[in-house]
Design a protein around this motif. Structure first.
Motif, PDB file in Angstrom:
ATOM      1  N   ALA A   1       0.829  -1.207   0.000  1.00 27.06           N
ATOM      2  CA  ALA A   1       0.000   0.000   0.000  1.00 27.06           C
ATOM      3  C   ALA A   1       0.862   1.254   0.000  1.00 27.06           C
ATOM      4  CB  ALA A   1      -0.921  -0.002   1.222  1.00 27.06           C
ATOM      5  N   HIS A   2       1.988   1.220   0.685  1.00 26.99           N
ATOM      6  CA  HIS A   2       2.898   2.367   0.716  1.00 26.99           C
ATOM      7  C   HIS A   2       3.407   2.675  -0.691  1.00 26.99           C
ATOM      8  CE1 HIS A   2       6.430   4.823   1.633  1.00 26.99           C
ATOM      9  NE2 HIS A   2       5.871   5.070   2.795  1.00 26.99           N
ATOM     10  N   LYS A   3       3.728   1.641  -1.453  1.00 29.37           N
ATOM     11  CA  LYS A   3       4.193   1.833  -2.826  1.00 29.37           C
ATOM     12  C   LYS A   3       3.072   2.376  -3.704  1.00 29.37           C
ATOM     13  CE  LYS A   3       7.940  -1.544  -2.867  1.00 29.37           C
ATOM     14  NZ  LYS A   3       8.536  -2.704  -3.547  1.00 29.37           N
ATOM     15  N   VAL A   4       1.871   1.821  -3.557  1.00 32.38           N
ATOM     16  CA  VAL A   4       0.733   2.305  -4.338  1.00 32.38           C
ATOM     17  C   VAL A   4       0.449   3.767  -4.008  1.00 32.38           C
ATOM     18  CG1 VAL A   4      -1.750   2.050  -4.726  1.00 32.38           C
ATOM     19  CG2 VAL A   4      -0.302   0.015  -4.604  1.00 32.38           C
ATOM     20  N   TRP A   5       0.453   4.107  -2.722  1.00 39.17           N
ATOM     21  CA  TRP A   5       0.189   5.481  -2.300  1.00 39.17           C
ATOM     22  C   TRP A   5       1.262   6.424  -2.838  1.00 39.17           C
ATOM     23  CZ3 TRP A   5      -3.777   8.111  -1.121  1.00 39.17           C
ATOM     24  CH2 TRP A   5      -3.698   9.307  -0.402  1.00 39.17           C
ATOM     25  N   GLY A   6       2.499   5.969  -2.848  1.00 42.52           N
ATOM     26  CA  GLY A   6       3.566   6.782  -3.407  1.00 42.52           C
ATOM     27  C   GLY A   6       3.361   7.043  -4.892  1.00 42.52           C
TER      28      GLY A   6
ATOM     29  N   VAL B   1       0.410   7.052  -6.424  1.00 44.05           N
ATOM     30  CA  VAL B   1      -0.751   7.931  -6.552  1.00 44.05           C
ATOM     31  C   VAL B   1      -0.371   9.381  -6.284  1.00 44.05           C
ATOM     32  CG1 VAL B   1      -2.998   8.519  -5.553  1.00 44.05           C
ATOM     33  CG2 VAL B   1      -2.415   6.123  -6.022  1.00 44.05           C
ATOM     34  N   ARG B   2       0.449   9.593  -5.257  1.00 47.45           N
ATOM     35  CA  ARG B   2       0.847  10.947  -4.886  1.00 47.45           C
ATOM     36  C   ARG B   2       1.983  11.481  -5.745  1.00 47.45           C
ATOM     37  NH1 ARG B   2       1.422  12.076   1.346  1.00 47.45           N
ATOM     38  NH2 ARG B   2       1.264  14.166   0.461  1.00 47.45           N
ATOM     39  N   GLY B   3       2.613  10.577  -6.507  1.00 48.03           N
ATOM     40  CA  GLY B   3       3.628  11.029  -7.446  1.00 48.03           C
ATOM     41  C   GLY B   3       4.997  11.233  -6.871  1.00 48.03           C
ATOM     42  N   HIS B   4       5.242  10.715  -5.655  1.00 51.44           N
ATOM     43  CA  HIS B   4       6.608  10.808  -5.117  1.00 51.44           C
ATOM     44  C   HIS B   4       6.900   9.567  -4.290  1.00 51.44           C
ATOM     45  CE1 HIS B   4       4.885  12.032  -1.214  1.00 51.44           C
ATOM     46  NE2 HIS B   4       4.136  12.841  -1.912  1.00 51.44           N
ATOM     47  N   GLU B   5       7.412   8.573  -4.999  1.00 52.60           N
ATOM     48  CA  GLU B   5       7.798   7.340  -4.328  1.00 52.60           C
ATOM     49  C   GLU B   5       9.059   7.566  -3.503  1.00 52.60           C
ATOM     50  OE1 GLU B   5       7.042   3.465  -6.600  1.00 52.60           O
ATOM     51  OE2 GLU B   5       7.653   4.901  -8.120  1.00 52.60           O
ATOM     52  N   HIS B   6       9.155   6.800  -2.418  1.00 52.92           N
ATOM     53  CA  HIS B   6      10.361   6.849  -1.605  1.00 52.92           C
ATOM     54  C   HIS B   6      11.344   5.797  -2.089  1.00 52.92           C
ATOM     55  CE1 HIS B   6       8.743   9.630   1.345  1.00 52.92           C
ATOM     56  NE2 HIS B   6       7.625   8.937   1.303  1.00 52.92           N
ATOM     57  N   HIS B   7      12.586   6.169  -2.192  1.00 50.90           N
ATOM     58  CA  HIS B   7      13.639   5.220  -2.550  1.00 50.90           C
ATOM     59  C   HIS B   7      14.661   5.249  -1.440  1.00 50.90           C
ATOM     60  CE1 HIS B   7      12.002   4.689  -6.578  1.00 50.90           C
ATOM     61  NE2 HIS B   7      11.851   5.989  -6.617  1.00 50.90           N
TER      62      HIS B   7
END
Length: 315
Positions: A110-115, A117-123
């Motif tokens: 879900a964290h990846k999906v939310w990232g 959707v919001r357009g800024h994934e965490h790496h």
């Protein structure tokens, strides 16, 4: 004398057949357990290449080897003894522990999906730096992440063979640990070297080799993106299915019964494709539940005081 010898040979043959049958049983059970852990395996394969991003080509495989050795230690020296003790003396805790691991999988997905959707994934994978200390830090971080993923893999596998005897469970988990580690880090090693192989081909005099090499280099980022998407979907599916089955085991039968009924309806209504479509219904329902659970956990974590300052998940 000859009769005694033939009798002894018969006994040896019988023992050999029994041993072979036991090995076959362990192999079959290990195969089932490994298949159940497939979602975590895909995610593990997608995660690890990030830890050697930016590392010089001559250090990539040595680093992966060190991470793989750390993964084996995690599985055999830490997780296996704890899992076996729990399964032997506190088997009732396996379902809650498995569900906790499933919730973590749902959260990660879900964290990846939310990232997205919001357009800024965490790496969160560390940036490569020069020097042995930086390499040591990156390997240690990868091994810590592997501990979480390996724990999920081993508990999922253990739950699949919970009815086996103590030593059979131990043997199966050892096989699962070795097979999964070899597969994951073998694939990771291949993935991180595809660029180098492509560059080598691109430098050849043959036009066909050059085209293939350039194609490999160009395709590699897309391959990693596909693996990442598949890993996210697999986490939600596997995590959601763990929650679904766990709730049923704990006495909350309605969600499992609803999905099972829907799956059976589709199987009976679609003829020859019933098996595939029924499995697809179960998978999609599990993924939807996984996303719901993951978003709920994400909301709780985010709303807590520690959530505002917490780092992104290890993936």
């Amino acid at each position: 004398m000859s009769a005694g010898l033939f009798g002894l040979l018969d006994d040896v043959a019988a023992i050999a057949r029994l041993a072979a049958a036991s090995i076959d049983d362990v192999g079959a059970a290990a195969g089932r357990a490994t298949a159940k852990a497939a979602g975590v395996v895909v995610d593990d394969t997608a995660v690890t290449p990030q830890y050697v991003h930016g590392v010089t080509a001559d250090r990539e495989l040595p680093m992966i080897k060190r991470i793989a050795i750390g993964s084996i230690r995690n599985k055999l020296l830490i997780i296996l003894p704890v899992a076996m003790l729990l399964s032997q003396f506190l088997p009732g805790l396996l379902t809650p522990i498995l569900m906790a691991g499933g919730a973590f999988l749902c959260y990660e997905g879900a964290h990846k999906v939310w990232g997205k959707v919001r357009g800024h994934e965490h790496h969160a994978a560390p940036v490569a730096a020069s020097g042995p200390e930086a390499e040591k830090t990156m390997v240690a971080g990868a091994v810590r992440t592997d501990l979480i993923l390996s724990a999920e893999i081993m508990v999922i596998a253990l739950n699949e063979v919970a009815d086996e005897s103590f030593w059979a469970r131990a043997a199966i988990l050892v096989v699962v640990a070795l097979v999964i580690t070899v597969v994951v880090y073998g694939v990771v090693g291949l993935l991180v070297k595809i660029d180098d192989i492509g560059l080598h081909l691109a430098e050849r005099s043959s036009a066909a080799s050059q085209r293939i090499g350039r194609g490999m280099v160009t395709a590699m980022p897309h391959i990693l993106n596909v693996i990442s998407v598949v890993g996210t979907a697999a986490m939600l599916w596997v995590g959601g299915h763990i929650e679904l089955v766990g709730l049923d085991d704990l006495g909350f039968h309605a969600p499992y019964d609803f999905v099972h009924h829907l799956e059976e309806e589709v199987r009976h209504a679609t003829g020859a494709l019933g098996g595939v479509l029924g499995w697809l219904v179960n998978t999609v329902a599990s993924a939807i539940l996984g996303l719901a659970v993951g978003l709920a956990v994400l909301a709780v974590v985010t709303l807590q005081p520690f959530g505002k300052k917490a780092h992104a998940p290890a993936h």
